[in-house]
Enzyme design. Structure first.
Site: not given
Length: 250
Positions: A64, A156
């Site tokens: 990750d 986003y």
């Protein structure tokens, strides 16, 4: 794509390499001569295996990369694979639609972690290797949504806007060391991520607004990414290149 030797002797890290843009980019860089470090939160073993079929070396690292500790853990493996990292393709990302009234701080932070923090952490992990060799290419994936009025994408679009600013600033700081930093803005495309986050209906609708009226696919951006990661782009840095079928005609 046409096979060339423009990346022979280079080692490239590709994030988000388990599928979509990441796999397509890794394979084309390999065809052009690069050895590949395929990084993904999921297993990128299939991508690494496909790279080896081209005759290049490859490893897959699962992490990750929004977690500083996990990036620190894989950094010795990245640098140690061939003894250097020449190219970083910051492709990992996610693009969820979130209604503004449902956008809490946790979702905001998660979107930034995946789309922006990953790019900072990976760049800072490998740029010293580039500096030592006096040559480096960093290509960050941004988004053509920055030039559009897309609803339900506040987090986003903010995160990808930060990517553009990060690209410009990092280009300034790294230019003295022979390292260029540029960004690429793709369109909504038929990739696993596109199918998951956007859906085929929206992808088809976007294609209808483009000058080139077909849905984008992962292979559509690899030529641009390969150019920006080669010697051919040596005098180009801090730029944001839109590769979206002419949706943003600016």
């Amino acid at each position: 794509m046409t096979t060339t030797d423009s990346h022979v002797g280079r080692t490239a890290v590709v994030t988000g390499a388990a599928g979509g843009f990441g796999t397509a980019i890794a394979l084309e860089l390999a065809r052009r001569g690069a050895d590949i470090i395929a990084v993904d939160i999921n297993s990128a073993d299939e991508t690494a295996a496909a790279v080896r079929e081209t005759g290049r070396r490859a490893i897959a690292l699962q992490a990750d990369i929004s977690d500083p500790e996990q990036v620190a853990d894989i950094t010795p493996d990245m640098i140690g694979f061939t003894g250097r990292v020449d190219i970083l393709i910051n492709n990992a990302g996610a693009f969820p639609f979130i209604d503004i009234f449902d956008l809490d701080y946790a979702k905001w932070r998660q979107t930034f972690a995946i789309n922006t923090d990953t790019q900072f952490l990976m760049a800072t992990a490998v740029m010293r290797s580039m500096r030592e060799n006096g040559w480096g290419r960093i290509v960050n994936l941004a988004s053509n949504s920055l030039g559009l009025a897309v609803p339900q994408m506040v987090a986003y679009m903010s995160a990808k806007g930060a990517v553009v600013g990060f690209t410009r600033s990092l280009a300034t700081d790294l230019a003295p060391y022979g390292i260029t930093v540029n960004a690429v803005c793709p369109t909504a495309s038929r990739t696993p991520g596109g199918h998951k986050f956007i859906g085929d209906e929206i992808i088809d609708s976007v294609a209808g607004m483009q000058a080139i009226k077909r849905a984008g696919v992962a292979e559509d951006i690899v030529g641009t990414v390969c150019f920006l990661s080669s010697d051919d782009s040596a005098f180009m840095t801090g730029q944001t290149v839109v590769c979206d079928g002419g949706l943003m005609r600016v």
